[in-house]
Write a protein that holds these residues in place. Structure first.
Motif, PDB file in Angstrom:
ATOM      1  N   UNK A 126     -31.525  75.171   0.253  1.00 40.49           N
ATOM      2  CA  UNK A 126     -30.337  74.484  -0.246  1.00 40.49           C
ATOM      3  C   UNK A 126     -30.763  73.322  -1.151  1.00 40.49           C
ATOM      4  N   UNK A 127     -30.319  73.305  -2.399  1.00 40.87           N
ATOM      5  CA  UNK A 127     -30.707  72.209  -3.289  1.00 40.87           C
ATOM      6  C   UNK A 127     -30.206  70.848  -2.795  1.00 40.87           C
ATOM      7  N   UNK A 128     -29.153  70.846  -1.996  1.00 41.01           N
ATOM      8  CA  UNK A 128     -28.601  69.586  -1.478  1.00 41.01           C
ATOM      9  C   UNK A 128     -29.529  68.915  -0.475  1.00 41.01           C
ATOM     10  N   UNK A 129     -30.455  69.694   0.084  1.00 45.11           N
ATOM     11  CA  UNK A 129     -31.392  69.116   1.064  1.00 45.11           C
ATOM     12  C   UNK A 129     -32.832  69.145   0.561  1.00 45.11           C
ATOM     13  N   UNK A 130     -33.011  69.454  -0.710  1.00 46.98           N
ATOM     14  CA  UNK A 130     -34.347  69.514  -1.302  1.00 46.98           C
ATOM     15  C   UNK A 130     -34.657  68.175  -1.964  1.00 46.98           C
ATOM     16  N   UNK A 131     -35.731  67.559  -1.511  1.00 46.08           N
ATOM     17  CA  UNK A 131     -36.133  66.244  -2.019  1.00 46.08           C
ATOM     18  C   UNK A 131     -37.352  66.390  -2.928  1.00 46.08           C
ATOM     19  N   UNK A 132     -37.318  65.723  -4.062  1.00 47.47           N
ATOM     20  CA  UNK A 132     -38.438  65.737  -5.003  1.00 47.47           C
ATOM     21  C   UNK A 132     -38.845  64.291  -5.279  1.00 47.47           C
ATOM     22  N   UNK A 133     -40.144  64.019  -5.122  1.00 47.40           N
ATOM     23  CA  UNK A 133     -40.678  62.687  -5.393  1.00 47.40           C
ATOM     24  C   UNK A 133     -41.754  62.821  -6.461  1.00 47.40           C
ATOM     25  N   UNK A 134     -41.676  61.982  -7.476  1.00 45.06           N
ATOM     26  CA  UNK A 134     -42.694  61.973  -8.528  1.00 45.06           C
ATOM     27  C   UNK A 134     -43.489  60.683  -8.394  1.00 45.06           C
ATOM     28  N   UNK A 135     -44.793  60.834  -8.156  1.00 42.62           N
ATOM     29  CA  UNK A 135     -45.698  59.692  -8.100  1.00 42.62           C
ATOM     30  C   UNK A 135     -46.452  59.613  -9.419  1.00 42.62           C
ATOM     31  N   UNK A 136     -46.396  58.453 -10.041  1.00 43.71           N
ATOM     32  CA  UNK A 136     -47.170  58.234 -11.259  1.00 43.71           C
ATOM     33  C   UNK A 136     -48.435  57.470 -10.871  1.00 43.71           C
TER      34      UNK A 136
ATOM     35  N   UNK B 274     -38.024  59.517 -18.709  1.00 46.46           N
ATOM     36  CA  UNK B 274     -36.980  59.774 -17.712  1.00 46.46           C
ATOM     37  C   UNK B 274     -36.465  61.207 -17.854  1.00 46.46           C
ATOM     38  N   UNK B 275     -36.292  61.662 -19.088  1.00 39.62           N
ATOM     39  CA  UNK B 275     -35.809  63.025 -19.336  1.00 39.62           C
ATOM     40  C   UNK B 275     -36.806  64.066 -18.823  1.00 39.62           C
ATOM     41  N   UNK B 276     -38.092  63.823 -19.033  1.00 41.21           N
ATOM     42  CA  UNK B 276     -39.112  64.756 -18.532  1.00 41.21           C
ATOM     43  C   UNK B 276     -39.120  64.787 -17.005  1.00 41.21           C
ATOM     44  N   UNK B 277     -38.965  63.621 -16.388  1.00 44.59           N
ATOM     45  CA  UNK B 277     -38.911  63.558 -14.924  1.00 44.59           C
ATOM     46  C   UNK B 277     -37.705  64.323 -14.398  1.00 44.59           C
ATOM     47  N   UNK B 278     -36.572  64.160 -15.061  1.00 45.13           N
ATOM     48  CA  UNK B 278     -35.367  64.888 -14.647  1.00 45.13           C
ATOM     49  C   UNK B 278     -35.591  66.394 -14.732  1.00 45.13           C
ATOM     50  N   UNK B 279     -36.259  66.845 -15.787  1.00 44.62           N
ATOM     51  CA  UNK B 279     -36.550  68.279 -15.932  1.00 44.62           C
ATOM     52  C   UNK B 279     -37.500  68.762 -14.836  1.00 44.62           C
TER      53      UNK B 279
END
Length: 68
Positions: A36-46, A15-20
């Protein structure tokens, strides 16, 4: 609205690595594209290692052979 999709193999990413990853990817888009970071979406697919290929082989097989 930037959308960042990060794909990694499912090999105990914490979880910590994903947060980083989320923080770092967001910061990169802010710095380089001035988004704007407020509108930037990040998705991590494993992705399961059996569903990931490298050099014509499943990554699970490739990993097994490189450990020998």
């Amino acid at each position: 609205m930037p959308y960042i999709n990060i794909k990694v193999t499912d090999e105990r990413v914490t979880k910590k690595q994903k947060q980083k990853l989320i923080e770092g990817a967001t910061q990169l888009v802010v710095e380089i594209l001035q988004k704007d970071p407020k509108t930037t979406h990040v998705v991590i697919d494993e992705i399961a290692v059996d569903n990931w290929g490298v050099n014509g082989k499943q990554y699970s097989e490739f990993k097994t052979k490189t450990k020998k």
